[in-house]
Motif scaffolding. Structure first.
Motif, mmCIF file in Angstrom:
data_model
loop_
_atom_site.group_PDB
_atom_site.id
_atom_site.type_symbol
_atom_site.label_atom_id
_atom_site.label_comp_id
_atom_site.label_asym_id
_atom_site.label_seq_id
_atom_site.Cartn_x
_atom_site.Cartn_y
_atom_site.Cartn_z
ATOM 1 N N VAL A 260 -20.834 2.322 69.728
ATOM 2 C CA VAL A 260 -19.856 1.823 70.395
ATOM 3 C C VAL A 260 -20.148 0.876 70.848
ATOM 4 C CG1 VAL A 260 -19.291 4.003 69.775
ATOM 5 C CG2 VAL A 260 -20.189 3.859 72.097
ATOM 6 N N LEU A 261 -19.176 0.329 71.630
ATOM 7 C CA LEU A 261 -18.783 -1.221 72.475
ATOM 8 C C LEU A 261 -17.803 -0.745 73.483
ATOM 9 C CD1 LEU A 261 -20.419 -3.550 73.741
ATOM 10 C CD2 LEU A 261 -18.542 -5.104 71.649
ATOM 11 N N ARG A 262 -18.287 -0.948 75.548
ATOM 12 C CA ARG A 262 -17.381 -0.791 75.636
ATOM 13 C C ARG A 262 -15.721 -1.044 75.225
ATOM 14 N NH1 ARG A 262 -19.973 -3.071 80.802
ATOM 15 N NH2 ARG A 262 -18.273 -3.609 81.203
ATOM 16 N N LYS A 263 -14.845 -0.631 75.509
ATOM 17 C CA LYS A 263 -13.524 -1.211 75.468
ATOM 18 C C LYS A 263 -13.338 -2.424 75.994
ATOM 19 C CE LYS A 263 -8.427 -0.044 73.702
ATOM 20 N NZ LYS A 263 -8.524 1.240 73.369
ATOM 21 N N ASP A 264 -13.719 -2.912 77.159
ATOM 22 C CA ASP A 264 -13.158 -4.273 78.498
ATOM 23 C C ASP A 264 -14.038 -5.677 77.638
ATOM 24 O OD1 ASP A 264 -15.487 -1.872 79.287
ATOM 25 O OD2 ASP A 264 -15.804 -3.991 80.508
ATOM 26 N N LEU A 265 -15.135 -4.995 77.178
ATOM 27 C CA LEU A 265 -16.132 -6.298 76.019
ATOM 28 C C LEU A 265 -15.455 -5.959 74.971
ATOM 29 C CD1 LEU A 265 -19.342 -4.547 77.819
ATOM 30 C CD2 LEU A 265 -17.781 -6.871 78.636
ATOM 31 N N ALA A 266 -14.317 -5.642 74.067
ATOM 32 C CA ALA A 266 -13.951 -5.852 72.571
ATOM 33 C C ALA A 266 -12.614 -6.341 72.812
ATOM 34 C CB ALA A 266 -14.361 -4.160 71.683
ATOM 35 N N GLN A 267 -12.269 -7.317 73.486
ATOM 36 C CA GLN A 267 -10.975 -8.108 73.591
ATOM 37 C C GLN A 267 -11.569 -8.898 72.163
ATOM 38 O OE1 GLN A 267 -8.284 -7.752 75.806
ATOM 39 N NE2 GLN A 267 -10.469 -6.096 76.934
ATOM 40 N N GLY A 268 -9.654 -8.621 71.667
ATOM 41 C CA GLY A 268 -9.392 -8.908 70.311
ATOM 42 C C GLY A 268 -10.590 -8.138 69.120
ATOM 43 N N PHE A 269 -11.505 -7.490 69.290
ATOM 44 C CA PHE A 269 -11.963 -6.908 68.486
ATOM 45 C C PHE A 269 -11.448 -6.214 67.087
ATOM 46 C CE2 PHE A 269 -14.124 -3.097 66.730
ATOM 47 C CZ PHE A 269 -15.088 -3.522 65.931
ATOM 48 N N ASP A 270 -11.445 -6.283 65.632
ATOM 49 C CA ASP A 270 -10.375 -5.333 64.804
ATOM 50 C C ASP A 270 -11.236 -4.588 64.095
ATOM 51 O OD1 ASP A 270 -8.876 -4.962 63.011
ATOM 52 O OD2 ASP A 270 -8.716 -7.376 61.860
ATOM 53 N N PRO A 271 -11.723 -3.496 64.449
ATOM 54 C CA PRO A 271 -12.171 -2.496 63.191
ATOM 55 C C PRO A 271 -12.117 -2.581 61.803
ATOM 56 C CG PRO A 271 -10.400 -1.095 64.606
ATOM 57 C CD PRO A 271 -10.294 -2.693 64.698
ATOM 58 N N ALA A 272 -11.008 -3.210 61.350
ATOM 59 C CA ALA A 272 -10.436 -3.360 59.756
ATOM 60 C C ALA A 272 -11.220 -4.847 59.662
ATOM 61 C CB ALA A 272 -9.294 -3.383 59.603
ATOM 62 N N THR A 273 -12.608 -5.765 60.541
ATOM 63 C CA THR A 273 -12.861 -6.695 60.075
ATOM 64 C C THR A 273 -14.188 -6.083 58.982
ATOM 65 O OG1 THR A 273 -14.235 -7.036 61.742
ATOM 66 C CG2 THR A 273 -12.007 -8.549 61.362
ATOM 67 N N PRO A 274 -14.797 -6.968 57.965
ATOM 68 C CA PRO A 274 -16.425 -6.653 57.684
ATOM 69 C C PRO A 274 -17.344 -6.733 58.065
ATOM 70 C CG PRO A 274 -14.902 -8.317 56.848
ATOM 71 C CD PRO A 274 -14.127 -8.313 57.687
ATOM 72 N N LEU A 275 -18.434 -5.243 58.480
ATOM 73 C CA LEU A 275 -19.312 -5.184 59.616
ATOM 74 C C LEU A 275 -19.713 -6.334 60.165
ATOM 75 C CD1 LEU A 275 -20.812 -3.074 60.470
ATOM 76 C CD2 LEU A 275 -22.494 -3.004 58.111
ATOM 77 N N GLU A 276 -20.120 -7.667 59.251
ATOM 78 C CA GLU A 276 -21.006 -8.234 59.861
ATOM 79 C C GLU A 276 -20.264 -8.916 60.704
ATOM 80 O OE1 GLU A 276 -22.457 -7.454 55.740
ATOM 81 O OE2 GLU A 276 -20.329 -7.882 56.596
ATOM 82 N N LYS A 277 -18.778 -8.895 60.660
ATOM 83 C CA LYS A 277 -17.756 -9.727 62.192
ATOM 84 C C LYS A 277 -17.833 -8.837 63.038
ATOM 85 C CE LYS A 277 -14.852 -13.038 59.486
ATOM 86 N NZ LYS A 277 -13.569 -13.373 58.686
ATOM 87 N N ARG A 278 -17.780 -7.360 62.850
ATOM 88 C CA ARG A 278 -17.827 -6.659 64.079
ATOM 89 C C ARG A 278 -19.172 -6.644 64.360
ATOM 90 N NH1 ARG A 278 -17.378 -1.459 60.861
ATOM 91 N NH2 ARG A 278 -17.047 -2.603 59.001
ATOM 92 N N VAL A 279 -20.220 -6.550 63.888
ATOM 93 C CA VAL A 279 -21.172 -6.656 64.882
ATOM 94 C C VAL A 279 -21.859 -7.849 65.562
ATOM 95 C CG1 VAL A 279 -24.585 -6.627 64.249
ATOM 96 C CG2 VAL A 279 -22.182 -4.812 63.303
#
Length: 334
Positions: free
Chosen positions: A115-134
């Motif tokens: 998990v990553l702090r939400k305040d650091l995850a602006q624009g984060f999309d959990p539906a994107t491929p794993l490599e993009k999330r990482v």
């Protein structure tokens, strides 16, 4: 008359034995089981402890916590008899001439969640491929339980899959309860751990899930010898009854997990009293979906664990083993 008395005596002895518990009729085999951390990944062992299943099956097992890779090393050194450790740790040890034998497979997919702090995850999309999330972990400080543990290796493995150097992720070593506190005070940017620890910041809305082994990240690591009961090969030769009792105990414990879910969850709750009911329920479901009902280990599971080691940078490609057929047996879980 003598034959009649002999028959009466035999019947009396048989009746006495029938009323005597199995563990009182035979010698109770004693042993020590090491676990690396307090986590739901070891739920089957907790159920065995709390339901006193060990002695029901003729053994008396003391469970001790030895942090990280130390749990497996304690078996290698002879200070404990069994460990619930990762398959990747077992293959790494074998590559250095320290072979162990897996007798029960307790988790057959990656259990780690990041998990990553939400305040650091602006624009984060959990539906994107794993490599993009990482990629969101690059340059961040991520807490793990121990260096070179399967938790740490998972973070390194993800970085490699995403195409960047694992050293670009700063690592902090903390025990799970301290990870939660450090996340709240922003001393770390996120953490990696097996259930139930990531569920709280997720449910509180303080973090986002970057990667989840129980949900198939990555899919090509299944089957995976994530967690297993391992011992020295000669332990089950010299003390076969001990290994048989351990195997039977885990068989009953897995039946409790799947067939008596509410009872199992109530017992696990006592182990984690600080967790609210919703958090624990979500985490327990994650564990149930990566626990194999048949408790079997496979050569493919070990091979995937070995590949995981190589890609995480914890094992040199040339040290990869050629066969895994003698790493495990199913004779104690039949």
């Amino acid at each position: 008359m003598r034959n009649k008395l002999t028959l009466i005596g035999s019947l009396a002895i048989a009746a006495t034995l029938a009323m005597t518990p199995l563990h009182a009729q035979t010698k109770v085999e004693e042993g020590v089981m090491a676990v690396p951390v307090v986590a739901l990944a070891f739920s089957l062992g907790y159920l065995a402890d709390d339901l006193n299943l060990w002695e029901k099956h003729g053994v008396r097992i003391k469970t001790v916590q030895i942090s990280g890779i130390g749990a497996m090393n304690s078996v290698i050194s002879g200070s404990t008899d069994f460990t619930q450790s990762s398959g990747s740790a077992v293959t790494r040890a074998a590559a250095h001439g320290q072979r162990l034998l897996g007798i029960v497979g307790t988790i057959n997919k990656p259990s780690v969640q990041v998990v990553l702090r939400k305040d650091l995850a602006q624009g984060f999309d959990p539906a994107t491929p794993l490599e993009k999330r990482v990629a969101a972990l690059r340059g961040r400080t991520i807490a793990v339980d121990a260096i070179n543990s399967v938790i740490h290796a998972y973070v390194r493995y993800l970085a490699k899959r995403a195409g960047f150097d694992p050293e670009e992720i700063r690592i902090a070593v903390l025990q799970p309860p301290n990870m939660l506190a450090a996340l709240q005070t922003r001393q770390i940017d996120g953490f990696a751990m097996a259930p139930p620890w990531v569920q709280k910041p997720l449910l509180d809305g303080d973090a986002v899930m970057v990667a989840s082994g129980p949900d198939g990240d990555p899919a090509d690591l299944a089957p995976f010898a994530n967690t297993l009961v391992a011992t020295k090969p000669d332990t089950c030769v010299k003390r076969k009854a001990l290994c048989e009792g351990v195997g039977r105990t885990f068989r009953e414990a897995v039946d409790v997990m799947f067939d008596r879910k509410d009872e199992a969850l109530a017992l696990i709750k006592k182990r984690f009293p600080a967790l609210d009911d919703r958090q624990l329920a979500v985490a327990f479901e994650d564990i149930r979906k990566i626990t194999p009902r048949d408790l079997r280990l496979t050569a493919q599971g070990f091979e995937n664990a070995e590949r995981f080691n190589v890609e995480a940078g914890l094992l040199k490609p040339e040290d990869k083993l050629k066969s895994y057929d003698d790493f495990f047996t199913d004779m104690f879980i039949k």
